[in-house]
Design a protein around this motif. Sequence first.
Motif, PDB file in Angstrom:
ATOM      1  N   LEU A  94      25.105  83.252  33.096  1.00  0.00           N
ATOM      2  CA  LEU A  94      25.467  84.684  33.347  1.00  0.00           C
ATOM      3  C   LEU A  94      24.200  85.301  34.296  1.00  0.00           C
ATOM      4  O   LEU A  94      24.353  85.923  35.231  1.00  0.00           O
ATOM      5  N   SER A  95      22.996  84.971  33.775  1.00  0.00           N
ATOM      6  CA  SER A  95      21.780  85.523  34.514  1.00  0.00           C
ATOM      7  C   SER A  95      21.664  84.726  35.944  1.00  0.00           C
ATOM      8  O   SER A  95      21.211  85.826  36.809  1.00  0.00           O
ATOM      9  N   TYR A 125      27.097  78.427  40.216  1.00  0.00           N
ATOM     10  CA  TYR A 125      26.914  79.061  38.939  1.00  0.00           C
ATOM     11  C   TYR A 125      28.278  79.650  38.479  1.00  0.00           C
ATOM     12  O   TYR A 125      28.555  79.746  37.347  1.00  0.00           O
ATOM     13  N   MET A 157      29.778  78.602  34.802  1.00  0.00           N
ATOM     14  CA  MET A 157      30.438  79.527  34.216  1.00  0.00           C
ATOM     15  C   MET A 157      31.889  79.195  33.623  1.00  0.00           C
ATOM     16  O   MET A 157      32.088  79.227  32.455  1.00  0.00           O
ATOM     17  N   SER A 180      23.337  77.043  28.825  1.00  0.00           N
ATOM     18  CA  SER A 180      23.388  78.157  27.904  1.00  0.00           C
ATOM     19  C   SER A 180      24.470  79.215  28.664  1.00  0.00           C
ATOM     20  O   SER A 180      24.001  79.303  29.833  1.00  0.00           O
ATOM     21  N   LEU A 181      25.261  79.673  28.206  1.00  0.00           N
ATOM     22  CA  LEU A 181      26.270  80.791  28.926  1.00  0.00           C
ATOM     23  C   LEU A 181      25.267  82.119  29.336  1.00  0.00           C
ATOM     24  O   LEU A 181      25.612  82.699  30.333  1.00  0.00           O
ATOM     25  N   LEU A 182      24.394  82.395  28.336  1.00  0.00           N
ATOM     26  CA  LEU A 182      23.432  83.565  28.955  1.00  0.00           C
ATOM     27  C   LEU A 182      22.662  83.176  29.886  1.00  0.00           C
ATOM     28  O   LEU A 182      22.421  84.085  31.091  1.00  0.00           O
ATOM     29  N   ASP A 183      22.096  81.777  30.251  1.00  0.00           N
ATOM     30  CA  ASP A 183      21.294  81.468  31.330  1.00  0.00           C
ATOM     31  C   ASP A 183      22.343  81.438  32.612  1.00  0.00           C
ATOM     32  O   ASP A 183      21.857  81.923  33.795  1.00  0.00           O
ATOM     33  N   HIS A 190      20.108  74.947  32.619  1.00  0.00           N
ATOM     34  CA  HIS A 190      20.768  76.249  32.577  1.00  0.00           C
ATOM     35  C   HIS A 190      22.144  76.178  31.566  1.00  0.00           C
ATOM     36  O   HIS A 190      23.221  76.283  32.154  1.00  0.00           O
TER      37      HIS A 190
END
Length: 131
Positions: free
Chosen positions: A27-28, A99, A103, A22-25, A20
Amino acid sequence: MSAPSLQAFQDQVSELLLRHRSLLDVLSKTGQSNASVNRAVTKAITECGCIELHATKQTFDMGADLEQAKELAGTHVDGQLCENCREAISSELGRNLFYMSAMANLLDIQLDEVVIKESQKCSTLGLFNLS
């Protein structure tokens, strides 16, 4: 064994985070880990029963000193976490920190600096921090 610094933990997370990136990953996954913390606390109340929640309107006495005001406000929690629930919640909080660190790494933010700035803000604003 002493606890690692926030920077050491961030470095460790950076080395371990493969899937994970990716920033989007991230964040989720942060949202998912927040929900897991909430679920673990809820289960301590509803399934185990080691703690109870007694939420009522918090009253504030304008004439009370700080310690009295804290006591009046209360936490709405009665009881103590059992060892199993403490372990489950601690585990979920750890994942949440993982996480959060991921981030921060992706955004080139040092958590040590975040803590220092937040502590300075709390010291400066005191009771007016509204946190």
